[in-house]
Design a protein around this motif. Structure first.
Motif, mmCIF file in Angstrom:
data_model
loop_
_atom_site.group_PDB
_atom_site.id
_atom_site.type_symbol
_atom_site.label_atom_id
_atom_site.label_comp_id
_atom_site.label_asym_id
_atom_site.label_seq_id
_atom_site.Cartn_x
_atom_site.Cartn_y
_atom_site.Cartn_z
ATOM 1 N N ASN A 80 0.831 -1.203 0.000
ATOM 2 C CA ASN A 80 0.000 0.000 0.000
ATOM 3 C C ASN A 80 0.865 1.251 0.000
ATOM 4 N N LYS A 81 0.633 2.119 -0.981
ATOM 5 C CA LYS A 81 1.301 3.417 -1.050
ATOM 6 C C LYS A 81 0.218 4.465 -1.298
ATOM 7 N N ALA A 82 -0.447 4.853 -0.222
ATOM 8 C CA ALA A 82 -1.592 5.752 -0.330
ATOM 9 C C ALA A 82 -1.170 7.214 -0.283
ATOM 10 N N GLY A 83 -2.097 8.073 -0.727
ATOM 11 C CA GLY A 83 -1.891 9.513 -0.603
ATOM 12 C C GLY A 83 -1.839 10.216 -1.942
ATOM 13 N N GLY A 84 -2.013 11.534 -1.888
ATOM 14 C CA GLY A 84 -1.906 12.351 -3.091
ATOM 15 C C GLY A 84 -2.934 12.010 -4.137
ATOM 16 N N ASN A 85 -4.166 11.638 -3.704
ATOM 17 C CA ASN A 85 -5.207 11.243 -4.649
ATOM 18 C C ASN A 85 -4.727 10.081 -5.513
ATOM 19 N N ALA A 86 -4.015 9.149 -4.863
ATOM 20 C CA ALA A 86 -3.483 7.923 -5.483
ATOM 21 C C ALA A 86 -2.295 8.180 -6.405
ATOM 22 N N THR A 87 -1.804 9.411 -6.435
ATOM 23 C CA THR A 87 -0.691 9.708 -7.338
ATOM 24 C C THR A 87 0.658 9.257 -6.775
ATOM 25 N N ILE A 88 0.748 9.093 -5.466
ATOM 26 C CA ILE A 88 2.016 8.661 -4.869
ATOM 27 C C ILE A 88 2.358 7.245 -5.322
ATOM 28 N N GLY A 89 1.379 6.352 -5.219
ATOM 29 C CA GLY A 89 1.602 4.985 -5.669
ATOM 30 C C GLY A 89 1.828 4.910 -7.162
ATOM 31 N N ALA A 90 1.076 5.707 -7.926
ATOM 32 C CA ALA A 90 1.226 5.707 -9.381
ATOM 33 C C ALA A 90 2.613 6.201 -9.793
ATOM 34 N N GLN A 91 3.078 7.258 -9.157
ATOM 35 C CA GLN A 91 4.414 7.770 -9.463
ATOM 36 C C GLN A 91 5.488 6.731 -9.141
ATOM 37 N N TYR A 92 5.316 6.039 -8.036
ATOM 38 C CA TYR A 92 6.278 5.016 -7.630
ATOM 39 C C TYR A 92 6.422 3.946 -8.716
ATOM 40 N N VAL A 93 5.299 3.506 -9.255
ATOM 41 C CA VAL A 93 5.348 2.474 -10.292
ATOM 42 C C VAL A 93 5.884 3.036 -11.601
ATOM 43 N N ALA A 94 5.497 4.257 -11.944
ATOM 44 C CA ALA A 94 5.984 4.867 -13.183
ATOM 45 C C ALA A 94 7.506 4.946 -13.207
ATOM 46 N N ARG A 95 8.122 5.089 -12.043
ATOM 47 C CA ARG A 95 9.575 5.222 -11.951
ATOM 48 C C ARG A 95 10.289 3.898 -11.688
ATOM 49 N N ALA A 96 9.514 2.818 -11.558
ATOM 50 C CA ALA A 96 10.114 1.508 -11.274
ATOM 51 C C ALA A 96 10.747 0.922 -12.533
ATOM 52 N N LYS A 97 11.573 -0.076 -12.364
ATOM 53 C CA LYS A 97 12.189 -0.766 -13.486
ATOM 54 C C LYS A 97 11.105 -1.502 -14.268
ATOM 55 N N PRO A 98 11.079 -1.344 -15.592
ATOM 56 C CA PRO A 98 9.993 -1.946 -16.387
ATOM 57 C C PRO A 98 10.224 -3.425 -16.688
ATOM 58 N N ASP A 99 10.386 -4.217 -15.645
ATOM 59 C CA ASP A 99 10.691 -5.630 -15.828
ATOM 60 C C ASP A 99 9.525 -6.550 -15.484
ATOM 61 N N GLY A 100 8.386 -5.981 -15.105
ATOM 62 C CA GLY A 100 7.217 -6.787 -14.806
ATOM 63 C C GLY A 100 7.076 -7.180 -13.354
ATOM 64 N N TYR A 101 8.040 -6.792 -12.522
ATOM 65 C CA TYR A 101 7.989 -7.196 -11.123
ATOM 66 C C TYR A 101 7.325 -6.157 -10.220
ATOM 67 N N THR A 102 7.007 -4.976 -10.788
ATOM 68 C CA THR A 102 6.294 -3.940 -10.034
ATOM 69 C C THR A 102 5.138 -3.433 -10.875
ATOM 70 N N LEU A 103 3.922 -3.665 -10.396
ATOM 71 C CA LEU A 103 2.722 -3.256 -11.123
ATOM 72 C C LEU A 103 1.848 -2.379 -10.232
ATOM 73 N N LEU A 104 1.128 -1.478 -10.861
ATOM 74 C CA LEU A 104 0.168 -0.630 -10.164
ATOM 75 C C LEU A 104 -1.228 -1.218 -10.303
ATOM 76 N N VAL A 105 -1.940 -1.314 -9.188
ATOM 77 C CA VAL A 105 -3.362 -1.647 -9.242
ATOM 78 C C VAL A 105 -4.065 -0.330 -9.562
ATOM 79 N N ALA A 106 -4.270 -0.112 -10.839
ATOM 80 C CA ALA A 106 -4.762 1.180 -11.318
ATOM 81 C C ALA A 106 -6.277 1.256 -11.248
ATOM 82 N N THR A 107 -6.759 2.465 -11.016
ATOM 83 C CA THR A 107 -8.190 2.748 -11.071
ATOM 84 C C THR A 107 -8.357 4.086 -11.788
ATOM 85 N N ASN A 108 -9.603 4.512 -11.919
ATOM 86 C CA ASN A 108 -9.849 5.821 -12.520
ATOM 87 C C ASN A 108 -9.274 6.957 -11.673
ATOM 88 N N THR A 109 -9.000 6.710 -10.387
ATOM 89 C CA THR A 109 -8.487 7.795 -9.545
ATOM 90 C C THR A 109 -7.151 8.329 -10.042
#
Length: 335
Positions: A80-109
Motif C-alpha cells: 500500500n502506497k496511499a496519498g496524493g489522490n493515489a498519485t504517490i503509488g502511481a508515481q512510484y510504479v511509473a519510476r520503477a524498473k519496467p521488468d514486470g515485477y512492479t505493477l500498479l493496481v490502477a483505477t480511474n483515480t
C-alpha cells in the motif's frame, strides 16, 4: 448526455486513443524495450495499491494476489502506497524498473481523474505506463449517516435544499469527489466537500455523524450498511447494479445524467517487454475468469472481468477523456 458532442472533442478522443495504441505497441516492441527474462517470473511480484489498507481496492487485490501465486509460481506481494489522490503509488510504479515485477493496481483515480483534478501530476497517465490487463468495475453507492431523516435520494436532495451550504459530503478517492460534486450540480444543491486521505477514514466520520453522506465503493461500504451503521440510498449509476439489485439507480432517484462507475486494472512502467506483458495478461485473464474467484469478488461488490492488452490500452485512453468531461461538467476546478 453526450460527452463527445463537438468535433474538437472527437478529435481529442481520436488523438488520445491513437496515442494509446501507438504507445502500447511501442511499449511491447522487443526492439524498443529491455530484453525479457525467459524465466519470468523468477522472484516475487509486487502489486502496488495506491489506497490505504482496508479500502475496497486493497481487499480485492489481496484475493487476486493469492490466486496469481498459483498461476505464476512466485510470491505476489501487496504493498500500500496511499496519498496524493493515489498519485504517490502511481508515481512510484511509473519510476520503477519496467521488468514486470512492479505493477500498479490502477483505477480511474490516478489515471483518469487525478490529471484533471490536480493542476499537475508527477507522471503522464498514458505515456508513463504499460497497460497490462483490465480487472473489472467497482460500483459505488450513495450512503448516509442513518440518523439523518432521509430514506431516498429525493429526501436527501430536499433536505439539502432546505439548508443551502449546511450539509456536507466526504470523499476518499476521485470517484467520491466527482460523484459528490456531480450530485450537487445535477440536483441543484449546495453541499460542502470534506476530503479524506482514504475511504476508511471518510466512512468513520459518516458513521460518527461528523459528515452527512458520501459515495463509497460496495466493497468498503457493504459491511457497514448491513450492520446498520450507514444507510444506502442508491447506486452511483444510471441503471441498477446486479450486485445490489435492491438499490435504486440515480435516475430512479430523480437525478438525470448521473452514471459513475469506478474501474480497476493493472499497469506497469512504460517500456515493459512484450513477452512479460503477455504472460502477465494471460495470468490476470485466467484468474479473473475463474467462477469461484468472480463469486468471491462479487461478494465484495466487485464485478471482475478482463480482456486483451490492446483493449485495455484503448480503454485507459478513453476513460481519461471521459473523466475530464465529467469533472468539467461538475464545475470542479483543479487544485
Amino acid at each position: 448526455m453526450s460527452f463527445f458532442g463537438s468535433s474538437s472533442r472527437r478529435r481529442l478522443v481520436h488523438g488520445l486513443v491513437h496515442s494509446a495504441v501507438v504507445i502500447a505497441v511501442a511499449c511491447l516492441s522487443p526492439a524498443l524495450t529491455h530484453a525479457a527474462d525467459a524465466t519470468f517470473p523468477n522472484r516475487p511480484i509486487t502489486l502496488v495499491v495506491p489506497f490505504p489498507a482496508g479500502s475496497g481496492t486493497d481487499a480485492i487485490t489481496r484475493i487476486v494476489a493469492t490466486e496469481l501465486i498459483g498461476v505464476l509460481g512466485q510470491p505476489v506481494i501487496v504493498e500500500n502506497k496511499a496519498g496524493g489522490n493515489a498519485t504517490i503509488g502511481a508515481q512510484y510504479v511509473a519510476r520503477a524498473k519496467p521488468d514486470g515485477y512492479t505493477l500498479l493496481v490502477a483505477t480511474n483515480t490516478p489515471l483518469s481523474a487525478a490529471p484533471w483534478l490536480m493542476k499537475s501530476v508527477p507522471y503522464d497517465a498514458i505515456k508513463d505506463f504499460t497497460p497490462v490487463a483490465r480487472g473489472g468495475n467497482l460500483p459505488f453507492m450513495l450512503v448516509i449517516n442513518p440518523k439523518l431523516p432521509v430514506q431516498s435520494v429525493q429526501d436527501l436532495v430536499a433536505l439539502a435544499k432546505k439548508s443551502p451550504g449546511k450539509m456536507n459530503y466526504a470523499s476518499g478517492n476521485s470517484t467520491g469527489i466527482v460523484a459528490g460534486a456531480t450530485l450537487g450540480s445535477r440536483a441543484g444543491i449546495d453541499v460542502v466537500h470534506v476530503p479524506y486521505k482514504g475511504t476508511p477514514q471518510a466512512m468513520t466520520d459518516v458513521i460518527g455523524g461528523q459528515v452527512d453522506f458520501m459515495f463509497t465503493d460496495f466493497a468498503s461500504g457493504a459491511p457497514f450498511v448491513k450492520s446498520g451503521q450507514m444507510r444506502a440510498l442508491s447506486v452511483s449509476s444510471a441503471a441498477r447494479s446486479a450486485l445490489a439489485p435492491d438499490l435504486s439507480s440515480m435516475l430512479e432517484g430523480g437525478v438525470k445524467d448521473f452514471d459513475l462507475v469506478s474501474w480497476n486494472g493493472y499497469v506497469g512502467p512504460a517500456g515493459m517487454p512484450a513477452d512479460v506483458v503477455a504472460k502477465l495478461n494471460a495470468a490476470f485473464v485466467h484468474v479473473l475468469s475463474k467462477p469461484e474467484v468472480k463469486a468471491r469478488l462479487a461478494d465484495l461488490g466487485f464485478d471482475a472481468f478482463s480482456g486483451s492488452q490492446p483493449e485495455f490500452a484503448k480503454f485507459v485512453a478513453d476513460q481519461l477523456v471521459l473523466w475530464g468531461e465529467l469533472i468539467k461538467g461538475a464545475g470542479i476546478q483543479p487544485e
